[in-house]
Design a protein around this motif. Structure first.
Motif, PDB file in Angstrom:
ATOM      1  N   LEU A   1      17.300  28.750 -14.129  1.00  0.00           N
ATOM      2  CA  LEU A   1      17.802  30.000 -14.706  1.00  0.00           C
ATOM      3  C   LEU A   1      18.542  29.744 -16.008  1.00  0.00           C
ATOM      4  O   LEU A   1      18.489  30.569 -16.930  1.00  0.00           O
ATOM      5  N   ASP A   2      19.223  28.604 -16.105  1.00  0.00           N
ATOM      6  CA  ASP A   2      19.913  28.274 -17.350  1.00  0.00           C
ATOM      7  C   ASP A   2      18.937  28.090 -18.503  1.00  0.00           C
ATOM      8  O   ASP A   2      19.279  28.331 -19.667  1.00  0.00           O
ATOM      9  N   ALA A   3      17.707  27.662 -18.194  1.00  0.00           N
ATOM     10  CA  ALA A   3      16.706  27.445 -19.239  1.00  0.00           C
ATOM     11  C   ALA A   3      16.101  28.749 -19.745  1.00  0.00           C
ATOM     12  O   ALA A   3      15.468  28.774 -20.807  1.00  0.00           O
ATOM     13  N   CYS A   4      16.292  29.838 -19.004  1.00  0.00           N
ATOM     14  CA  CYS A   4      15.741  31.147 -19.396  1.00  0.00           C
ATOM     15  C   CYS A   4      16.676  31.825 -20.391  1.00  0.00           C
ATOM     16  O   CYS A   4      17.883  31.884 -20.178  1.00  0.00           O
ATOM     17  N   GLU A   5      16.120  32.356 -21.458  1.00  0.00           N
ATOM     18  CA  GLU A   5      16.934  33.064 -22.451  1.00  0.00           C
ATOM     19  C   GLU A   5      16.976  34.568 -22.171  1.00  0.00           C
ATOM     20  O   GLU A   5      17.999  35.215 -22.380  1.00  0.00           O
ATOM     21  N   THR A   6      15.873  35.131 -21.726  1.00  0.00           N
ATOM     22  CA  THR A   6      15.799  36.546 -21.382  1.00  0.00           C
ATOM     23  C   THR A   6      14.975  36.703 -20.111  1.00  0.00           C
ATOM     24  O   THR A   6      14.178  35.824 -19.750  1.00  0.00           O
ATOM     25  N   VAL A   7      15.139  37.834 -19.426  1.00  0.00           N
ATOM     26  CA  VAL A   7      14.347  38.142 -18.243  1.00  0.00           C
ATOM     27  C   VAL A   7      13.927  39.600 -18.275  1.00  0.00           C
ATOM     28  O   VAL A   7      14.590  40.440 -18.905  1.00  0.00           O
ATOM     29  N   THR A   8      12.836  39.902 -17.603  1.00  0.00           N
ATOM     30  CA  THR A   8      12.468  41.291 -17.337  1.00  0.00           C
ATOM     31  C   THR A   8      12.679  41.555 -15.855  1.00  0.00           C
ATOM     32  O   THR A   8      12.743  40.630 -15.046  1.00  0.00           O
ATOM     33  N   ARG A   9      12.775  42.818 -15.481  1.00  0.00           N
ATOM     34  CA  ARG A   9      13.007  43.156 -14.087  1.00  0.00           C
ATOM     35  C   ARG A   9      12.135  44.331 -13.681  1.00  0.00           C
ATOM     36  O   ARG A   9      11.717  45.146 -14.514  1.00  0.00           O
ATOM     37  N   SER A  10      11.867  44.409 -12.391  1.00  0.00           N
ATOM     38  CA  SER A  10      11.084  45.517 -11.844  1.00  0.00           C
ATOM     39  C   SER A  10      11.370  45.625 -10.359  1.00  0.00           C
ATOM     40  O   SER A  10      11.802  44.656  -9.728  1.00  0.00           O
ATOM     41  N   ALA A  11      11.137  46.795  -9.809  1.00  0.00           N
ATOM     42  CA  ALA A  11      11.339  47.009  -8.379  1.00  0.00           C
ATOM     43  C   ALA A  11      10.112  46.551  -7.608  1.00  0.00           C
ATOM     44  O   ALA A  11       8.985  46.569  -8.113  1.00  0.00           O
ATOM     45  N   LEU A  12      10.335  46.128  -6.370  1.00  0.00           N
ATOM     46  CA  LEU A  12       9.240  45.761  -5.482  1.00  0.00           C
ATOM     47  C   LEU A  12       9.037  46.880  -4.468  1.00  0.00           C
ATOM     48  O   LEU A  12       9.954  47.223  -3.720  1.00  0.00           O
TER      49      LEU A  12
END
Length: 376
Positions: free
Chosen positions: A260-271
Motif C-alpha cells: 500500500l505504501d508503494a501505491c500513489e493513488t487508488v480507485t474505489r467501488s462498491a461490491l
C-alpha cells in the motif's frame, strides 16, 4: 442466424468471436463511445486462458500479460504462508494453459481485433428486449428496433435484458468497498513475491489484500477491501483515499503494508451481488456473464465465467435453426448454472484456497470439452 448481443465487454465480445467462427451474423450493441484504457486488471486463470486460446487470441494476450509463478496465501499479521500453488509452466502442464494477468484494455483490444469489421455499434445501448413469434427484438437507445433470431444479454449487473425477462431485481450491496491501484515494479523493490499472485487474508473477511504482476511484470496491481455500512454513489472507478486505506491496514504485516505504501493513488467501488438464478433464458433470449451471475472477485472468476459462458453458448447454438433456439438456450443454461452458482457462492464465502490447494475444479474446467446437458 442473426444474433444480437447487448454489451461489448469481455463476455459479449468473446461470445461474438465464437459465434462468428460458426458463420453467424453477429451485432454487438455497446453504450460506450469507444474502448479506453480504463480499469486496471483482469486475472485470467487457466480455465479462461484455455477458452481464449480456442478463440485464437491467446498468443496476442501473452505479448503483454504477466504469468504469475505461484498463487500464495499469507496470514495478515505473521506473514505465514498457508498455501502455495505452482502456476506458470506448472499450470500449463496440469491444466493445458497458464494463468495470465493482464490490463483490461489489452484484453478488450485483443478481443475487438478478432471480431469481423463493424461488429460493434458503439454509443448504442439496448434498453429493453421483447420476444417475437420468430425470435427476439432489442429496443435500442436511439429508438430503433433490432430483430434477431437470438438476443444475448451480456450487459452487466444492471442488465436491461435481464430486467425485461425477469422483472425488477436490485443487486445487494455486500457491505464491502474495493480499492484498486497499480504501481511501477521499481517502487516495490524489496517486497517479496512480486512475480506471484498473493492474497493476504485479514482477521475478518472484510480485510484482504491481493497483488499480482501486470504488463510482463513491469507493473504491480493491488486490490484491497474495507467494510462500509451503505453505498449510494455511482461508478466503479471513483477516487479513493490512499491514506485512509493505509490506516485501515496499519496492523498488517510490514510486507503487506509496503504494498500500500508503494501505491500513489487508488480507485474505489462498491461490491454488489445477486442470488444465483434458477434460469437465464426465455424463448430466444438469454443472459451471460454478470447479467446472469454477478459475483464478488474473491475467486477471481468474474471475467473467467463470462468467457466460459461464451464458449458453451456458442457450442449450444452450433448448427441450430431458429426454430430450435429455445431448446439450445435451455441446454446452455442447464450446463452452466450449477457451475456458476457454485463459484458465486464460493466467492461470497471468501475462503477458497486459504488453507488448501483444491484448485482443479475451477482451473481444470475445459469449456470446449463440456458436454451440454439435455434440456430439462
Amino acid at each position: 442466424m442473426k444474433i444480437g448481443i447487448a454489451g461489448g465487454g469481455v463476455g459479449g465480445m468473446a461470445t461474438a468471436i465464437a459465434l462468428q467462427k460458426q458463420g453467424h451474423d453477429v451485432t454487438i450493441f455497446e453504450r460506450a463511445r469507444a474502448f479506453g484504457r480504463i480499469g486496471a486488471d483482469v486475472n485470467l486463470t487457466p480455465n479462461a486462458v484455455h477458452a481464449l486460446d480456442g478463440l485464437g487470441i491467446g498468443d496476442l494476450l501473452r505479448r503483454t500479460a504477466a504469468r504469475p509463478e505461484y498463487r500464495i496465501s499469507r496470514t495478515w499479521d505473521t506473514g505465514e504462508e498457508t498455501s502455495r500453488l505452482p502456476m506458470s509452466t506448472a499450470a500449463e502442464e496440469r491444466y493445458g494453459a497458464p494463468q495470465l494477468t493482464i490490463h483490461r484494455a489489452d484484453l478488450l483490444t485483443a478481443l475487438e481485433n478478432a471480431l469481423a469489421e463493424n461488429t460493434i455499434r458503439f454509443a448504442t445501448e439496448v434498453t429493453a428486449a421483447e420476444q417475437t413469434d420468430s425470435g427476439a427484438v432489442a429496443i435500442l437507445s436511439d429508438g430503433t428496433r433490432f430483430e434477431a433470431d437470438v438476443l444475448i444479454g451480456a450487459d452487466g449487473i444492471h442488465s436491461a435484458v435481464r430486467h425485461s425477462l425477469f422483472g425488477e431485481d436490485h443487486p445487494r450491496f455486500t457491505g464491502l468497498v474495493s480499492y484498486r491501484a497499480v504501481f511501477p515494479r521499481e517502487r516495490g523493490d524489496g517486497i517479496p513475491n512480486l512475480d506471484s499472485f498473493t492474497k493476504w487474508w485479514g482477521p475478518t473477511p472484510a480485510h484482504q489484500i491481493v497483488t499480482f504482476p501486470l504488463n510482463l511484470g513491469t507493473e504491480i496491481f493491488v486490490f484491497a477491501t474495507t467494510p462500509q455500512e451503505d453505498w449510494t454513489e455511482e461508478g466503479w472507478t471513483l477516487p479513493g483515499d490512499i491514506d485512509a486505506l493505509r490506516a485501515a491496514y496499519a496492523d498488517f504485516h510490514p510486507e503487506a503494508r509496503a504494498l500500500l505504501d508503494a501505491c500513489e493513488t487508488v480507485t474505489r467501488s462498491a461490491l454488489h451481488v445477486r442470488e444465483p438464478m434458477e434460469r437465464w433464458s426465455s424463448g430466444a433470449i438469454t443472459l451471460l456473464g454478470d447479467a446472469a451471475h454477478p459475483m464478488v472477485p474473491f475467486m477471481a472468476q468474474g471475467a473467467c465465467m463470462a468467457i466460459e459462458d461464451a464458449v458453451v453458448l456458442a457450442r449450444a447454438l452450433d448448427g441450430v435453426t431458429p426454430a430450435s433456439v429455445p431448446e439450445a438456450l435451455k441446454r446452455y443454461e442447464t450446463a452452466r448454472i450449477p457451475r456458476t452458482a457454485e463459484v458465486q457462492q464460493g466467492s461470497l464465502a471468501n475462503d477458497w484456497l486459504k488453507q488448501g490447494t483444491n484448485a482443479d475444479w475451477v482451473y481444470g474446467y475445459n469449456a470446449w470439452a463440456t458436454e451440454l446437458a439435455e434440456a430439462a
